[in-house]
Design an enzyme around this catalytic site. Sequence first.
Site, PDB file in Angstrom:
ATOM      1  N   ASN A 160      12.150  18.142  -2.193  1.00  0.00           N
ATOM      2  CA  ASN A 160      10.922  18.626  -2.814  1.00  0.00           C
ATOM      3  C   ASN A 160       9.725  18.075  -2.039  1.00  0.00           C
ATOM      4  O   ASN A 160       9.595  16.859  -1.886  1.00  0.00           O
ATOM      5  CB  ASN A 160      10.883  18.151  -4.272  1.00  0.00           C
ATOM      6  CG  ASN A 160       9.736  18.736  -5.070  1.00  0.00           C
ATOM      7  OD1 ASN A 160       8.660  18.994  -4.538  1.00  0.00           O
ATOM      8  ND2 ASN A 160       9.959  18.951  -6.352  1.00  0.00           N
ATOM      9  N   VAL A 194       7.355  14.594 -11.207  1.00  0.00           N
ATOM     10  CA  VAL A 194       7.887  15.265 -10.021  1.00  0.00           C
ATOM     11  C   VAL A 194       9.240  15.794 -10.452  1.00  0.00           C
ATOM     12  O   VAL A 194      10.168  15.019 -10.714  1.00  0.00           O
ATOM     13  CB  VAL A 194       8.044  14.297  -8.830  1.00  0.00           C
ATOM     14  CG1 VAL A 194       8.540  15.064  -7.608  1.00  0.00           C
ATOM     15  CG2 VAL A 194       6.729  13.588  -8.521  1.00  0.00           C
ATOM     16  N   GLU A 195       9.350  17.104 -10.558  1.00  0.00           N
ATOM     17  CA  GLU A 195      10.583  17.721 -11.073  1.00  0.00           C
ATOM     18  C   GLU A 195      11.356  18.360  -9.934  1.00  0.00           C
ATOM     19  O   GLU A 195      10.813  19.116  -9.140  1.00  0.00           O
ATOM     20  CB  GLU A 195      10.241  18.765 -12.139  1.00  0.00           C
ATOM     21  CG  GLU A 195       9.508  18.170 -13.333  1.00  0.00           C
ATOM     22  CD  GLU A 195       9.522  19.094 -14.529  1.00  0.00           C
ATOM     23  OE1 GLU A 195      10.622  19.382 -15.036  1.00  0.00           O
ATOM     24  OE2 GLU A 195       8.442  19.524 -14.949  1.00  0.00           O
ATOM     25  N   GLY A 196      12.648  18.037  -9.874  1.00  0.00           N
ATOM     26  CA  GLY A 196      13.484  18.542  -8.805  1.00  0.00           C
ATOM     27  C   GLY A 196      13.608  17.527  -7.685  1.00  0.00           C
ATOM     28  O   GLY A 196      12.962  17.641  -6.644  1.00  0.00           O
TER      29      GLY A 196
END
Length: 493
Positions: free
Chosen positions: A97, A88-90
């Site tokens: 997000n 999970v990026e951000g």
Amino acid sequence: MANMKRGILAVFIVHIVFGLDLSKTMALEQTPTVIIVGAGMSGISAAKTLSDAGIKDILILEATDRIGGRMHKTNFSGLSVEMGANWVEGVGGSEVNPIWTMAKKLQLKTFYSNYDNLSSNTYKQSGGLYEKSVAQASYDIADQQTELNNNISLSLSAHRDEDISVLTAQRLGNNVPSTPMDMAIDYYGHDYEFAEPPRITSLQNTEPLPTFSNFGEDVYFVADPRGYESIVHDIANQFLSTNNASEYTDPRLKLNKVVREIRYSGSGVIVKTEDGSIYRAGYVMVSASIGVLQTNLINFQPDLPSWKILAMYQFDMAIYTKIFLKFPYKFWPSGNGTEFFLYCHELRGYYTIWQQLEKEYPGAHVLLVTVTDDESRRIEQQSDSETKAEVMEVLRNMFGNHIPEATDILVPRWWSNRFFKGTFSNWPIGVSRYEYDQIRAPVGRVYFTGEHTSENYNGYVHGAYLAGIDSANMMISCIKKKMCKYQVMPKGT
């Protein structure tokens, strides 16, 4: 009786036009409003959005035997690992997000990825570690270049100047990496994120990156037995019926249906699958990857217009390969500040980025090494035993000849898979917002979605999710409000 005759005649005409075996042809009495091609994150997100808007007569055709697309877990030596999307990026920014919200709702096991101590874990091509002070000096120069890149990008946008590549910005800063260590650090800063090198990647559209600017700079590794794909299943379960074993029983989802042809006109669409079945609908939503759209897997009749084809062909489908290795015991450093380490080889991108997974899989003795682009293509075309031999040579260069042989290896092959042709899209130099709007634009009753159509977040899971919603809302406006015109902004605006 007259209606029955007309129905028989319609099936007969379809048989004549397509030359199909009628025994394999779907009965056309129940015609859905929308056919969705693909049951990955974007396809399922679009389907739920349509369903929530009251358009429930949909049909999802998925080429594989599962939903989830490039979010796909598999068993590796008794562990559930991710073949595709893994982070999970951000996270941690001013905006939340949506994927992080869903991961927390499902209580997925996620682990903060800490890259802060890389200068203490940077290995020579042979002979062990670099001195931390020596490595840190190179990391500092790379950070200064990143700041310069951001300033150049913002200046180009402010003056509406033409885009340049990340490499061009490095040349402007008189900082083109050439030593093994500098190339490894550069690879970590760019290829590890975009899966393609700076000479290809657009500066304006990747620096600063909206994912981190908007959602935060933290990233979390998913290591849950249910798999990252459980987020897609959770969305699907909100509108598709299942049995007690959580298997999909909803007739609106059909697996193992490889779409090979889409015929479209002003009155509707007809979709043909590889097994000879045909399906008729008012509209079609195509969520196949940009890599698949650049092949001849799906034949559009009539051909898509030249502006659409040219826009799609200019965009890039990158390849990001996560190779998992299991060992009989641990021989690498562990504890705080040791999760990630870099290998500096004279060949840029040669088994550069490493991650030890003792935190994520305690006692499993598993390493993860990432390769991209041309190295991914090369490795996909050789045997796993050849790859393992190369990897073991690299590890012995780092840790010495005493280390044990890997007992198992997992090498995903996304590029070779005709249903994906890579892992995610990358924005290359030469593609402006004008071409990007053309990639997103519908063609008559044919709509397109996927992470490659996300306005700000192409290449990411949240981009795929948001793109599905966005594309579905465009279609809903057309179906319900007759607002079907898509505005492509003039070039240069």
